[in-house]
Design a protein around this motif. Sequence first.
Motif, short mmCIF file in Angstrom:
data_model
loop_
_atom_site.label_atom_id
_atom_site.label_comp_id
_atom_site.label_asym_id
_atom_site.label_seq_id
_atom_site.Cartn_x
_atom_site.Cartn_y
_atom_site.Cartn_z
N GLY A 15 0.80 -1.22 0.00
CA GLY A 15 0.00 0.00 0.00
C GLY A 15 0.83 1.28 0.00
O GLY A 15 1.86 1.37 0.67
N SER A 16 0.34 2.27 -0.73
CA SER A 16 0.93 3.61 -0.63
C SER A 16 0.27 4.36 0.53
O SER A 16 0.51 5.54 0.74
N ARG A 17 -0.60 3.66 1.24
CA ARG A 17 -1.17 4.18 2.50
C ARG A 17 -0.75 3.22 3.61
O ARG A 17 -0.32 2.10 3.33
N GLU A 78 6.42 14.31 -6.49
CA GLU A 78 7.29 14.23 -5.31
C GLU A 78 6.93 13.07 -4.41
O GLU A 78 6.96 13.16 -3.20
N TRP A 79 6.58 11.95 -5.05
CA TRP A 79 6.24 10.77 -4.27
C TRP A 79 7.41 9.79 -4.15
O TRP A 79 7.27 8.74 -3.57
N ALA A 80 8.55 10.16 -4.78
CA ALA A 80 9.67 9.22 -4.76
C ALA A 80 10.42 9.26 -3.43
O ALA A 80 10.45 10.29 -2.75
N GLY A 112 -2.48 -3.93 0.80
CA GLY A 112 -2.48 -2.71 0.00
C GLY A 112 -3.82 -2.54 -0.66
O GLY A 112 -4.79 -3.26 -0.36
N GLY A 113 -3.89 -1.62 -1.59
CA GLY A 113 -5.13 -1.31 -2.28
C GLY A 113 -5.06 -1.67 -3.74
O GLY A 113 -4.34 -2.59 -4.14
N ILE A 114 -5.74 -0.89 -4.55
CA ILE A 114 -5.95 -1.24 -5.95
C ILE A 114 -4.62 -1.39 -6.73
O ILE A 114 -4.47 -2.29 -7.55
N GLY A 115 -3.65 -0.51 -6.42
CA GLY A 115 -2.35 -0.59 -7.11
C GLY A 115 -1.65 -1.91 -6.79
O GLY A 115 -1.06 -2.55 -7.66
N THR A 116 -1.73 -2.30 -5.54
CA THR A 116 -1.11 -3.56 -5.10
C THR A 116 -1.80 -4.74 -5.77
O THR A 116 -1.15 -5.68 -6.24
N PHE A 117 -3.15 -4.71 -5.82
CA PHE A 117 -3.89 -5.83 -6.44
C PHE A 117 -3.47 -5.97 -7.91
O PHE A 117 -3.21 -7.05 -8.40
N GLU A 118 -3.41 -4.83 -8.58
CA GLU A 118 -3.11 -4.84 -10.01
C GLU A 118 -1.73 -5.44 -10.27
O GLU A 118 -1.54 -6.27 -11.15
N GLU A 119 -0.77 -5.03 -9.46
CA GLU A 119 0.60 -5.52 -9.64
C GLU A 119 0.68 -7.01 -9.34
O GLU A 119 1.35 -7.77 -10.05
N PHE A 120 0.00 -7.41 -8.27
CA PHE A 120 0.01 -8.83 -7.90
C PHE A 120 -0.64 -9.69 -9.00
O PHE A 120 -0.09 -10.71 -9.42
P1 AMP Z 1 -2.03 1.06 -3.60
O1 AMP Z 1 -2.06 -0.37 -3.11
O2 AMP Z 1 -3.25 1.43 -4.37
O3 AMP Z 1 -1.71 2.03 -2.51
O4 AMP Z 1 -0.86 1.13 -4.66
C1 AMP Z 1 0.43 0.75 -4.28
C2 AMP Z 1 1.16 0.15 -5.43
O5 AMP Z 1 0.93 0.94 -6.61
C3 AMP Z 1 2.65 0.18 -5.13
O6 AMP Z 1 3.22 -1.15 -5.07
C4 AMP Z 1 3.22 1.06 -6.23
O7 AMP Z 1 4.01 0.33 -7.14
C5 AMP Z 1 2.05 1.75 -6.92
N1 AMP Z 1 1.80 3.12 -6.36
C6 AMP Z 1 0.60 3.60 -5.99
N2 AMP Z 1 0.68 4.84 -5.43
C7 AMP Z 1 1.98 5.17 -5.44
C8 AMP Z 1 2.73 6.31 -4.97
N3 AMP Z 1 2.15 7.34 -4.35
N4 AMP Z 1 4.08 6.31 -5.15
C9 AMP Z 1 4.66 5.26 -5.74
N5 AMP Z 1 4.02 4.16 -6.19
C10 AMP Z 1 2.70 4.09 -6.03
#
Ligand code: AMP
Length: 197
Positions: A15-17, A78-80, A112-120
């Motif tokens: 998660g990015s949270r 500036e999220w890096a 994590g959330g949607i980004g994590t699900f998508e990557e997984f």
């Molecule tokens: P989420 O689970 O929706 O918070 O998304 C997290 C995943 O999506 C991470 O593994 C990142 O690769 C990508 N991602 C989403 N938000 C960010 C962010 N603010 N900075 C960098 N990567 C992010």
Amino acid sequence: MNRMPPAFSLCVYCGSRHGNDPVFTEVAQEVGHWIGEHAGQLVYGGGRNGLMGEVAQATLAAGGSVVGIIPKALQEREWAHDGCSELHVVETMHERKRMMMERADAFVALPGGIGTFEEFFEVWTWRQLGYHNKPVGLLNTQGYYDNLLDFTRQSTSAGFMGEWQNELIRSAPTASELLPLLINEAGLSTAPRADQL
Ligand code: AMP
């Protein structure tokens, strides 16, 4: 600094949270600590927010190296994480995910959330298609992924997926159970850091 090559590279999606329960932060820190302690390298999305930042920070604090791969658009916001041992700023999200896949020996999704699900899901799909042959894990902290695992079994029962596809996913409730499993399955062994020998 004259560094030994890492014993393994583990790609972490998370998660990015931070999520609402402090246990999610603890588990992210535990994963980072485990990577550093075993002379490993973290490959991740390069962010500094949420659990992503926690894993990176804990890996660095435990002496591990961190490869962050972030698309330009996210870096511009500036999220890096500027403490990464290597930070790659790439043009697109697709380029990022391909590079993360290439640089890692194994993959694990934390809560994590949607980004994590998508990557997984993508890395699992690529595994079943034979685009790579690296272990894929789901860290099921306090049952966070129980419903998702139930759903994939439901999909098998409904005839949309073979049992073998489900069996490609390694899952366990704790990092100490799951991470050694993934590294061993990748044909690698965990090593203590040189300064601990
Ligand atoms: P989420 O689970 O929706 O918070 O998304 C997290 C995943 O999506 C991470 O593994 C990142 O690769 C990508 N991602 C989403 N938000 C960010 C962010 N603010 N900075 C960098 N990567 C992010």
